[in-house]
Write an enzyme that holds these catalytic residues in place. Sequence first.
Site, PDB file in Angstrom:
ATOM      1  CB  THR A  51      -3.644 -11.563  -2.587  1.00 33.54           C
ATOM      2  OG1 THR A  51      -4.882 -11.251  -1.973  1.00 33.54           O
ATOM      3  CG2 THR A  51      -3.446 -10.709  -3.807  1.00 33.54           C
ATOM      4  CD  GLU A  90      -2.801  -7.325  -5.266  1.00 35.85           C
ATOM      5  OE1 GLU A  90      -1.693  -7.895  -5.341  1.00 35.85           O
ATOM      6  OE2 GLU A  90      -3.464  -7.288  -4.216  1.00 35.85           O
ATOM      7  CE  LYS A 115       3.112   3.759  11.169  1.00 37.14           C
ATOM      8  NZ  LYS A 115       2.186   2.691  10.898  1.00 37.14           N
ATOM      9  CD1 TRP A 172       6.989   5.612  10.716  1.00 37.38           C
ATOM     10  CD2 TRP A 172       6.972   5.291   8.510  1.00 37.38           C
ATOM     11  NE1 TRP A 172       5.747   5.927  10.260  1.00 37.38           N
ATOM     12  CE2 TRP A 172       5.702   5.751   8.904  1.00 37.38           C
ATOM     13  CE3 TRP A 172       7.196   5.015   7.157  1.00 37.38           C
ATOM     14  CZ2 TRP A 172       4.653   5.946   8.013  1.00 37.38           C
ATOM     15  CZ3 TRP A 172       6.168   5.209   6.263  1.00 37.38           C
ATOM     16  CH2 TRP A 172       4.906   5.664   6.684  1.00 37.38           C
TER      17      TRP A 172
HETATM   18  P1  ADP Z   1       0.900 -12.642  -1.368  1.00 41.61           P
HETATM   19  O1  ADP Z   1       0.493 -11.295  -0.785  1.00 41.61           O
HETATM   20  O2  ADP Z   1      -0.222 -13.481  -1.830  1.00 41.61           O
HETATM   21  O3  ADP Z   1       1.934 -13.359  -0.585  1.00 41.61           O
HETATM   22  P2  ADP Z   1       2.325 -11.311  -3.477  1.00 41.61           P
HETATM   23  O4  ADP Z   1       3.418 -12.002  -4.207  1.00 41.61           O
HETATM   24  O5  ADP Z   1       1.328 -10.616  -4.273  1.00 41.61           O
HETATM   25  O6  ADP Z   1       1.656 -12.410  -2.703  1.00 41.61           O
HETATM   26  O7  ADP Z   1       2.973 -10.330  -2.417  1.00 41.61           O
HETATM   27  C1  ADP Z   1       3.418  -9.070  -2.807  1.00 41.61           C
HETATM   28  C2  ADP Z   1       4.170  -8.397  -1.703  1.00 41.61           C
HETATM   29  O8  ADP Z   1       5.369  -9.096  -1.397  1.00 41.61           O
HETATM   30  C3  ADP Z   1       4.630  -7.014  -2.042  1.00 41.61           C
HETATM   31  O9  ADP Z   1       3.613  -6.058  -1.913  1.00 41.61           O
HETATM   32  C4  ADP Z   1       5.777  -6.813  -1.054  1.00 41.61           C
HETATM   33  O10 ADP Z   1       5.310  -6.456   0.224  1.00 41.61           O
HETATM   34  C5  ADP Z   1       6.369  -8.187  -0.954  1.00 41.61           C
HETATM   35  N1  ADP Z   1       7.553  -8.278  -1.828  1.00 41.61           N
HETATM   36  C6  ADP Z   1       7.636  -8.805  -3.054  1.00 41.61           C
HETATM   37  N2  ADP Z   1       8.885  -8.725  -3.525  1.00 41.61           N
HETATM   38  C7  ADP Z   1       9.628  -8.117  -2.580  1.00 41.61           C
HETATM   39  C8  ADP Z   1      11.008  -7.715  -2.473  1.00 41.61           C
HETATM   40  N3  ADP Z   1      11.885  -7.966  -3.434  1.00 41.61           N
HETATM   41  N4  ADP Z   1      11.383  -7.094  -1.350  1.00 41.61           N
HETATM   42  C9  ADP Z   1      10.520  -6.840  -0.344  1.00 41.61           C
HETATM   43  N5  ADP Z   1       9.227  -7.190  -0.386  1.00 41.61           N
HETATM   44  C10 ADP Z   1       8.778  -7.820  -1.489  1.00 41.61           C
END
Ligand code: ADP
Length: 542
Positions: free
Chosen positions: A185, A329, A437, A442
């Site tokens: 990640t 993940e 917050k 929120w």
């Molecule tokens: P990195 O953290 O390495 O950039 P990831 O692709 O694993 O890569 O990131 C996942 C995160 O991206 C999710 O936990 C979420 O916060 C955000 N995310 C992914 N898709 C969406 C979506 N359609 N809308 C909002 N947030 C998203």
Amino acid sequence: MRGLMQDWPLLCHRIIGHAALFHGTQEVVTRSVEGPIHRTNYAEIHARALKVSQGLQRDGIKLGDRVATIAWNTWRHLEAWYGIMGIGAICHTVNPRLFPEQIAWIINHAQDRVVMVDTTFVPVLEKIADKLPSVDRFIVLTDRAHMPETTLKNAVAYEDWIAQADGDFAWQNFDENTAAAMCYTSGTTGDPKGVLYSHRSNVLHSFMANTKDALGTSAADTMLPVVPLFHANSWGIAFSAPTMGTKLVMPGPKLDGASVYELLDTEKVTFTAGVPTVWLMLLNHMAANNLKLPHLKMVVCGGSAMPRSMIKSFVDMGVQVRHAWGMTEMSPLGTLATLKPPFSNLQGDDRLDVLQTQGYPPYGVQMKITDDAGKELPWDGKTFGRLKVSGPAVAKAYFRVDANILDEDGYFDTGDVATIDPHGYMRITDRSKDVIKSGGEWISSIDLENLAVGHPAVAEAAVIGIHHPKWDERPLLIVQLKQGQNASREDILKFMDGKIAKWWMPDDVAFVDGIPHTATGKILKTALRDQFKAYSFPNAAA
Ligand code: ADP
């Protein structure tokens, strides 16, 4: 009593074997790193992937060894991908957009033995090569004619390297729980974390991805994954497309609007997948040049929230939109916003309301929302909670990190805050660390950002919480205007007024020349918080 069915391990390389056998002539088209369009097919990819396996074995790579790739989406990357996994080595896709020090950290943490790299990234690697003691050799994904002069250790051109293998080689057989691939990640907070996929989890994820209400491509479709192989498994497309015999179009290094449009158009692409920034560039290019895409059926969009205005643009073009949520993940698919009955009949704004949610999971992903104490919260579409997930393609631990990451029911905390409605549609409210917050309530930074980018002069918007003496935190809207466009603080706030609760309205608007992004194209809020750390609201009275 045990079932009496065959013990047939779910192995990734069987996917490309299947594609070669039943869809051997199906094309894989690439905009090559060298420039020209390259055409091959699944039979050839399979044959050359076997040579990759044979070459790696000859070079002493064994079961469980890590082999890194730092490369664009190309046919060679796909061959390497299956060739590495075919001998039980682990295909570690490294994100080249990370800082060089992060790349070095990740390669060292993974203990990669071989690095396969596109010519584009050779200069970056040369700078850090002396800090990579685990790497025995670098294979440059090109032919002899394009091989750069390089100081990289034991460097060889990929085409020369596989030419030494005769391809008389058989895939290996091993337990389906063997590690197949890994992806870190991006580590916007703390060190990057390695997610280690198994053969079984990847194959099961490809079945999930292939369901009709998920990616759902068929042998008659053409898929262009703009999402890179190095970003969360290319959302599983490098597995799901060959499983179905779907034609693949690989965009190589050019992800700008004009280049992506050209491939979508000339290759008659029906399905495509990528992050919102990519679609923004495509839509701008199409609008500026009055272009159409008559063959395109479906745009899958995820990685960050898809703005409503973007969904509308595609819907107005007659293209279906599938807003997806997931994470590294989760291999990465979590949910997709497909219109199930009775929502399929909705029109206009009501339809957009559902398309804008992050959707519901395919079979194979379970989810729940909880409060901070772990108590489950209701699915009423209003109550926010921590989003937690479980499934056979969800991580249970990070590579070489000795910590439990699951709750007592085996669920993984995604770090996202979400609501779930009575029909199972999930809406991401925010990352738990980004939610604002204000006075004990929120405010969703994502909702405010989505609304602000609907203003015609706004190119991109980010919202961060700024300390407020009375309310604890209040939203600051940070805006990058479109080139040549003008809008004042008042124009933008007026545009938002009435579309959200009054107390959600940003207290101020700041204009910037550029909004910083992470290596996976997300807004880099840590950098913005840093940039605005001395800021205080003009109206903030103690
Ligand atoms: P990195 O953290 O390495 O950039 P990831 O692709 O694993 O890569 O990131 C996942 C995160 O991206 C999710 O936990 C979420 O916060 C955000 N995310 C992914 N898709 C969406 C979506 N359609 N809308 C909002 N947030 C998203």
